[in-house]
Design a protein around this motif. Structure first.
Motif, short mmCIF file in Angstrom:
data_model
loop_
_atom_site.label_atom_id
_atom_site.label_comp_id
_atom_site.label_asym_id
_atom_site.label_seq_id
_atom_site.Cartn_x
_atom_site.Cartn_y
_atom_site.Cartn_z
N ALA A 99 0.81 -1.21 0.00
CA ALA A 99 0.00 0.00 0.00
C ALA A 99 0.85 1.26 0.00
N PRO A 100 0.68 2.11 -1.02
CA PRO A 100 1.34 3.40 -0.94
C PRO A 100 0.59 4.29 0.05
N GLU A 101 1.28 5.27 0.56
CA GLU A 101 0.63 6.21 1.47
C GLU A 101 -0.32 7.09 0.66
N ILE A 102 -1.55 7.25 1.15
CA ILE A 102 -2.53 8.05 0.44
C ILE A 102 -3.25 8.97 1.40
N ALA A 103 -3.64 10.12 0.88
CA ALA A 103 -4.39 11.08 1.69
C ALA A 103 -5.85 10.66 1.72
N ARG A 133 -6.46 -2.41 -8.10
CA ARG A 133 -7.19 -2.42 -9.36
C ARG A 133 -8.04 -3.68 -9.47
N THR A 134 -7.48 -4.81 -9.10
CA THR A 134 -8.21 -6.08 -9.19
C THR A 134 -9.43 -6.06 -8.27
N VAL A 135 -9.25 -5.67 -7.03
CA VAL A 135 -10.36 -5.61 -6.08
C VAL A 135 -11.40 -4.59 -6.55
N PHE A 136 -10.94 -3.42 -6.97
CA PHE A 136 -11.85 -2.38 -7.45
C PHE A 136 -12.70 -2.90 -8.61
N ALA A 150 -12.39 -12.13 -1.64
CA ALA A 150 -11.41 -12.79 -0.78
C ALA A 150 -11.18 -14.23 -1.22
N HIS A 151 -12.26 -14.91 -1.54
CA HIS A 151 -12.16 -16.30 -2.01
C HIS A 151 -11.43 -16.38 -3.35
N LEU A 152 -11.78 -15.51 -4.28
CA LEU A 152 -11.17 -15.52 -5.61
C LEU A 152 -9.68 -15.22 -5.58
N LEU A 153 -9.29 -14.27 -4.72
CA LEU A 153 -7.89 -13.82 -4.69
C LEU A 153 -7.06 -14.46 -3.59
N HIS A 154 -7.72 -15.31 -2.79
CA HIS A 154 -7.02 -15.97 -1.67
C HIS A 154 -6.45 -14.93 -0.69
N ILE A 155 -7.29 -13.96 -0.35
CA ILE A 155 -6.91 -12.94 0.63
C ILE A 155 -8.00 -12.88 1.69
N ASN A 156 -7.76 -12.12 2.73
CA ASN A 156 -8.70 -11.92 3.81
C ASN A 156 -9.79 -10.95 3.35
N GLU A 157 -11.02 -11.12 3.86
CA GLU A 157 -12.11 -10.19 3.52
C GLU A 157 -11.76 -8.76 3.90
N SER A 160 -9.65 -7.19 1.30
CA SER A 160 -10.45 -6.78 0.15
C SER A 160 -11.10 -5.43 0.41
N SER A 161 -11.71 -5.31 1.58
CA SER A 161 -12.36 -4.06 1.95
C SER A 161 -11.37 -2.91 2.03
N SER A 162 -10.23 -3.17 2.62
CA SER A 162 -9.19 -2.16 2.75
C SER A 162 -8.66 -1.73 1.38
N GLN A 163 -8.44 -2.70 0.51
CA GLN A 163 -7.92 -2.37 -0.82
C GLN A 163 -8.94 -1.58 -1.64
N LEU A 164 -10.21 -1.91 -1.49
CA LEU A 164 -11.23 -1.14 -2.19
C LEU A 164 -11.24 0.30 -1.68
N TYR A 165 -11.18 0.47 -0.38
CA TYR A 165 -11.14 1.81 0.20
C TYR A 165 -9.94 2.59 -0.33
N ARG A 166 -8.78 1.96 -0.33
CA ARG A 166 -7.57 2.62 -0.81
C ARG A 166 -7.66 2.94 -2.30
N ALA A 167 -8.22 2.03 -3.08
CA ALA A 167 -8.38 2.27 -4.51
C ALA A 167 -9.30 3.47 -4.74
N ARG A 168 -10.41 3.51 -4.04
CA ARG A 168 -11.34 4.65 -4.18
C ARG A 168 -10.67 5.95 -3.76
N THR A 169 -9.92 5.88 -2.68
CA THR A 169 -9.24 7.07 -2.19
C THR A 169 -8.22 7.58 -3.22
N LEU A 170 -7.43 6.66 -3.77
CA LEU A 170 -6.47 7.05 -4.80
C LEU A 170 -7.18 7.66 -6.01
N LEU A 171 -8.27 7.04 -6.43
CA LEU A 171 -9.01 7.54 -7.58
C LEU A 171 -9.58 8.93 -7.32
#
Length: 185
Positions: A99-103, A133-136, A150-157, A160-171
Motif C-alpha cells: 500500500a502506498p501512502e494516500i491522503a 485495481r483487481t479488487v476495485f 477474498a475467495h477468488l484472490l485468496h486474501i482476507n475479507e 479486500s475491503s481495505s484495498q477497495l477503500y484505498r483504490a477509491r481514495t487514490l481515484l
C-alpha cells in the motif's frame, strides 16, 4: 451468421467461425482485460490466453440465448485475469497488500468522479496498483462481495475491503488533482 450458428460452427472447430468469434468479441474482451491488467501488453496476453481457453473449452459451453456467449467469454477473461493476479501476488517482489501512502478524502468527494470523462477515469483505474485495481474491478464492475473477492484472490475479507477503500481514495485524489489542473473540460 447469428450467435447460435457461430457457437455451433465454433464447436465444429471451423477456423472461419473461430476467426469470426474473435473478430466480434476481441474489442470488448480486450477492454475488460485492460481494466484488470493496467497495461496494454499484459492485457494482450490475457486476451490471447482467454481466447485459447475459450476455444479449447467451447464444447462445454451451453448456449442459452443471445448474450450468453459474450457473458461466458467475459467470465473466462475475468478468471484469466484473476489467475494472473494470484500469480503476481505470490511473487515475493509483488504483494497484493502493498500500500502506498494516500491522503484520506472527504466523505462528500465520492461524487466528483461524475465530473470527469469516462476514458480519463478508466486510465486512472488502469494506473492503480495491481491489487487495488483487481479488487476495485471485481467489486465495481463484476458486483462481487468482499467475501467472494477474498475467495477468488485468496486474501482476507478485510484486505479486500481495505484495498477497495484505498483504490477509491487514490481515484478520488487523482480526479481532484486532474480537475484542479484541467477544470471540467
Amino acid at each position: 451468421m447469428n450467435e447460435a450458428e457461430l457457437v455451433a460452427y465454433c464447436k465444429q472447430k471451423k477456423p472461419s467461425a473461430q476467426a469470426e468469434l474473435y473478430r466480434r468479441y476481441a474489442g470488448e474482451m480486450f477492454a475488460l482485460c485492460i481494466r484488470y491488467a493496467g497495461n496494454r501488453d499484459t492485457a494482450k496476453d490475457l486476451l490471447h490466453d482467454g481466447f485459447l481457453k475459450a476455444f479449447t473449452s467451447l464444447d462445454k459451453f451451453d448456449y442459452r440465448g443471445e448474450g450468453s456467449l459474450k457473458a461466458w467469454l467475459s467470465r473466462i477473461m475475468v478468471n484469466t485475469a484473476l489467475e494472473e493476479a494470484r500469480k503476481q501476488a505470490q511473487r515475493p517482489d509483488v504483494g497484493i497488500d502493498d500500500a502506498p501512502e494516500i491522503a484520506d478524502p472527504d466523505s462528500e468527494d465520492d461524487g466528483i468522479v461524475q465530473n470527469i470523462a469516462p476514458e480519463i477515469l478508466l486510465r486512472f483505474i488502469s494506473e492503480l496498483p495491481d491489487g487495488y485495481r483487481t479488487v476495485f474491478n471485481l467489486f465495481t464492475f463484476e458486483n462481487k462481495s468482499h467475501k467472494e473477492i477474498a475467495h477468488l484472490l485468496h486474501i482476507n475479507e478485510k484486505s479486500s475491503s481495505s484495498q477497495l477503500y484505498r483504490a477509491r481514495t487514490l481515484l478520488i485524489n487523482r480526479v481532484k488533482d486532474y480537475l484542479e489542473k484541467h477544470g471540467d473540460e
